[in-house]
Design a protein around this motif. Structure first.
Motif, PDB file in Angstrom:
ATOM      1  N   ASP A 135       0.861  -1.184   0.000  1.00 52.15           N
ATOM      2  CA  ASP A 135       0.000   0.000   0.000  1.00 52.15           C
ATOM      3  C   ASP A 135       0.896   1.232   0.000  1.00 52.15           C
ATOM      4  N   GLU A 136       0.294   2.382  -0.209  1.00 49.87           N
ATOM      5  CA  GLU A 136       1.035   3.642  -0.217  1.00 49.87           C
ATOM      6  C   GLU A 136       0.129   4.755   0.280  1.00 49.87           C
ATOM      7  N   LEU A 137       0.661   5.627   1.115  1.00 53.05           N
ATOM      8  CA  LEU A 137      -0.065   6.822   1.532  1.00 53.05           C
ATOM      9  C   LEU A 137       0.106   7.918   0.489  1.00 53.05           C
ATOM     10  N   MET A 138      -0.906   8.778   0.406  1.00 47.70           N
ATOM     11  CA  MET A 138      -0.851   9.915  -0.512  1.00 47.70           C
ATOM     12  C   MET A 138      -1.218  11.185   0.228  1.00 47.70           C
ATOM     13  N   VAL A 139      -0.498  12.247  -0.064  1.00 50.70           N
ATOM     14  CA  VAL A 139      -0.800  13.568   0.481  1.00 50.70           C
ATOM     15  C   VAL A 139      -1.804  14.231  -0.453  1.00 50.70           C
ATOM     16  N   PHE A 140      -2.788  14.936   0.109  1.00 53.57           N
ATOM     17  CA  PHE A 140      -3.857  15.484  -0.731  1.00 53.57           C
ATOM     18  C   PHE A 140      -4.411  16.769  -0.135  1.00 53.57           C
ATOM     19  N   CYS A 141      -5.115  17.521  -0.987  1.00 55.03           N
ATOM     20  CA  CYS A 141      -5.727  18.776  -0.555  1.00 55.03           C
ATOM     21  C   CYS A 141      -7.028  18.984  -1.315  1.00 55.03           C
ATOM     22  N   SER A 142      -7.723  20.055  -0.993  1.00 51.15           N
ATOM     23  CA  SER A 142      -8.950  20.393  -1.713  1.00 51.15           C
ATOM     24  C   SER A 142      -8.594  21.120  -3.016  1.00 51.15           C
ATOM     25  N   PRO A 143      -9.510  21.153  -3.988  1.00 43.94           N
ATOM     26  CA  PRO A 143      -9.233  21.874  -5.241  1.00 43.94           C
ATOM     27  C   PRO A 143      -8.994  23.370  -5.041  1.00 43.94           C
ATOM     28  N   GLU A 144      -9.439  23.924  -3.898  1.00 46.35           N
ATOM     29  CA  GLU A 144      -9.275  25.353  -3.633  1.00 46.35           C
ATOM     30  C   GLU A 144      -7.969  25.690  -2.926  1.00 46.35           C
ATOM     31  N   HIS A 145      -7.215  24.675  -2.528  1.00 41.54           N
ATOM     32  CA  HIS A 145      -5.999  24.925  -1.745  1.00 41.54           C
ATOM     33  C   HIS A 145      -4.891  25.491  -2.646  1.00 41.54           C
ATOM     34  N   ALA A 146      -4.058  26.338  -2.057  1.00 46.68           N
ATOM     35  CA  ALA A 146      -2.973  26.983  -2.818  1.00 46.68           C
ATOM     36  C   ALA A 146      -1.954  25.980  -3.355  1.00 46.68           C
ATOM     37  N   TYR A 147      -1.833  24.822  -2.728  1.00 49.28           N
ATOM     38  CA  TYR A 147      -0.826  23.848  -3.146  1.00 49.28           C
ATOM     39  C   TYR A 147      -1.182  23.134  -4.449  1.00 49.28           C
TER      40      TYR A 147
ATOM     41  N   PHE B 175     -10.313  11.172  -5.805  1.00 50.80           N
ATOM     42  CA  PHE B 175      -9.440  11.669  -6.877  1.00 50.80           C
ATOM     43  C   PHE B 175     -10.156  11.607  -8.226  1.00 50.80           C
ATOM     44  N   ALA B 176     -10.881  10.517  -8.456  1.00 49.67           N
ATOM     45  CA  ALA B 176     -11.603  10.356  -9.723  1.00 49.67           C
ATOM     46  C   ALA B 176     -12.690  11.418  -9.878  1.00 49.67           C
ATOM     47  N   ARG B 177     -13.363  11.774  -8.772  1.00 49.50           N
ATOM     48  CA  ARG B 177     -14.416  12.799  -8.809  1.00 49.50           C
ATOM     49  C   ARG B 177     -13.837  14.201  -8.904  1.00 49.50           C
ATOM     50  N   GLY B 178     -12.602  14.381  -8.474  1.00 47.57           N
ATOM     51  CA  GLY B 178     -12.008  15.708  -8.446  1.00 47.57           C
ATOM     52  C   GLY B 178     -12.292  16.472  -7.179  1.00 47.57           C
ATOM     53  N   SER B 179     -12.885  15.816  -6.172  1.00 46.15           N
ATOM     54  CA  SER B 179     -13.182  16.506  -4.918  1.00 46.15           C
ATOM     55  C   SER B 179     -11.940  16.650  -4.046  1.00 46.15           C
ATOM     56  N   LEU B 180     -10.915  15.837  -4.328  1.00 50.37           N
ATOM     57  CA  LEU B 180      -9.627  15.949  -3.650  1.00 50.37           C
ATOM     58  C   LEU B 180      -8.515  15.863  -4.703  1.00 50.37           C
ATOM     59  N   ILE B 181      -7.389  16.495  -4.413  1.00 54.81           N
ATOM     60  CA  ILE B 181      -6.276  16.562  -5.364  1.00 54.81           C
ATOM     61  C   ILE B 181      -5.037  15.912  -4.770  1.00 54.81           C
ATOM     62  N   ASN B 182      -4.421  15.017  -5.534  1.00 61.81           N
ATOM     63  CA  ASN B 182      -3.192  14.362  -5.101  1.00 61.81           C
ATOM     64  C   ASN B 182      -2.013  15.339  -5.194  1.00 61.81           C
ATOM     65  N   LEU B 183      -1.182  15.387  -4.155  1.00 63.99           N
ATOM     66  CA  LEU B 183      -0.006  16.242  -4.120  1.00 63.99           C
ATOM     67  C   LEU B 183       1.251  15.378  -4.144  1.00 63.99           C
ATOM     68  N   SER B 184       2.192  15.730  -4.981  1.00 63.30           N
ATOM     69  CA  SER B 184       3.430  14.959  -5.125  1.00 63.30           C
ATOM     70  C   SER B 184       4.446  15.366  -4.052  1.00 63.30           C
ATOM     71  N   VAL B 185       4.957  14.353  -3.337  1.00 64.67           N
ATOM     72  CA  VAL B 185       5.993  14.597  -2.328  1.00 64.67           C
ATOM     73  C   VAL B 185       7.117  13.584  -2.596  1.00 64.67           C
ATOM     74  N   PRO B 186       7.909  13.800  -3.644  1.00 63.59           N
ATOM     75  CA  PRO B 186       8.845  12.778  -4.103  1.00 63.59           C
ATOM     76  C   PRO B 186       9.981  12.450  -3.146  1.00 63.59           C
ATOM     77  N   GLN B 187      10.300  13.351  -2.241  1.00 62.43           N
ATOM     78  CA  GLN B 187      11.459  13.125  -1.372  1.00 62.43           C
ATOM     79  C   GLN B 187      11.101  12.332  -0.114  1.00 62.43           C
ATOM     80  N   ARG B 188       9.857  11.880   0.007  1.00 68.45           N
ATOM     81  CA  ARG B 188       9.409  11.152   1.199  1.00 68.45           C
ATOM     82  C   ARG B 188       8.878   9.776   0.804  1.00 68.45           C
ATOM     83  N   ASP B 189       9.158   8.769   1.639  1.00 68.54           N
ATOM     84  CA  ASP B 189       8.749   7.393   1.363  1.00 68.54           C
ATOM     85  C   ASP B 189       7.469   7.073   2.145  1.00 68.54           C
ATOM     86  N   PHE B 190       6.353   6.968   1.423  1.00 72.77           N
ATOM     87  CA  PHE B 190       5.070   6.675   2.042  1.00 72.77           C
ATOM     88  C   PHE B 190       4.613   5.232   1.809  1.00 72.77           C
TER      89      PHE B 190
END
Length: 296
Positions: free
Chosen positions: A163-175, A249-264
């Protein structure tokens, strides 16, 4: 044979309930009959299996020693009965699962099991890793499915799937405009996370090694859906299993954020008490779980 299966049933029910009246209710028998069965079991061998502490009956050293043997004997007897009835291969199960597995994987596996064995019952208990492990240690559940790493001398920990964890935010977030998050971004963010003691939090804390004490953890919640709703409301960013986020993610209600330097990355595991009898029901449950590995 100087003891009966019924006496063992009363012994095990009393060990679980720590009260003879509650044990009798659990077995649908009178309190006097249950008390008599337990008393006869102890007197026949000149032993004591419980310490009387106030109104509670707590297992003593001998009681703890024989409990797994009694559990195994009753399970074997139940399997023999099913064989006589030409229904071998299944059996009732009590399964414990951590929240991600329980909410997104275990229910489908349970449906397959009950379809295959329509006369059998599966009870599903959902809690965090620490609580599920404790239930396995107490013989309260037959098998545990957990997200976090766990070690105990009395428990077998068997890898299941990745499995893998993912960092995420809302579509309105600055990130959402960032191609990837930097160390500075992680430190500036307001985090909405699972509670300590959960497998998800354990993996997150490991991934954030070196900056963990400086993170701004705004909320700690026990339920994945509550975290997703809070992040959708733009109260902060979150980190959960990919299994829990695929639909959002498929609905677009949350957005996946890339954090390449961390092992999730992490694994899901089966946990079983080393003294627990490995019934055909447990073996079949594990087989069904392995058939679902593609959904992890």
């Amino acid at each position: 044979m100087r003891y009966s299966l019924r006496q063992l049933e009363v012994f095990l029910a009393t060990a679980q309930e720590e009260n003879i009246t509650k044990a009798a209710n659990h077995l649908s028998m009178s309190q006097s009959a249950a008390s008599s069965a337990l008393g006869e079991l102890e007197s026949q061998f000149g032993i004591q299996l419980f310490d009387r502490v106030g109104k509670k009956l707590q297992l003593n050293t001998l009681g703890h020693t024989v409990r797994p043997q009694a559990e195994a004997l009753l399970q074997q007897a139940a399997e023999l009965e099913r064989t006589f009835n030409e229904q071998s291969g299944g059996g009732d199960l009590t399964v414990g699962a951590t929240l991600t597995i329980g909410n997104y994987l275990a229910v489908g596996i349970m449906a397959r099991y009950m379809e295959e064995y329509p006369g059998d019952r599966v009870a599903l208990e959902v809690a965090n890793t620490e609580m599920i492990a404790q239930k396995v240690l107490n013989f309260d559940i037959d098998i545990g499915l957990i997200e976090g790493e766990f070690q105990h001398p009395d428990i077998d920990v068997i890898p299941w799937c990745d499995d893998e964890l993912m960092v995420f935010c809302s579509p309105e977030h600055a990130y959402t405009t960032k191609a990837k998050l930097t160390k500075s971004d992680l430190l500036k963010a307001q985090w909405i996370l699972r509670e300590p003691g959960s497998g998800t939090r354990q993996t997150f804390d490991r991934a954030m090694h070196g900056i963990l004490p400086n993170l701004d953890v705004t909320l700690e919640l026990q339920h994945t859906e509550a975290i997703k709703r809070a992040v959708e409301a733009n109260l902060g960013i979150g980190c959960l299993s990919k299994v829990a986020l695929q639909d959002a993610f498929a609905r677009g209600s949350l957005i996946n954020l890339s954090v390449p330097q961390r092992d999730f990355s992490r694994q899901f595991y089966f946990i079983l008490h080393k003294q627990k009898y490995q019934s055909m029901a447990i073996a079949r449950w594990i087989e069904l779980c392995r058939e679902e590995e593609g959904k992890c």
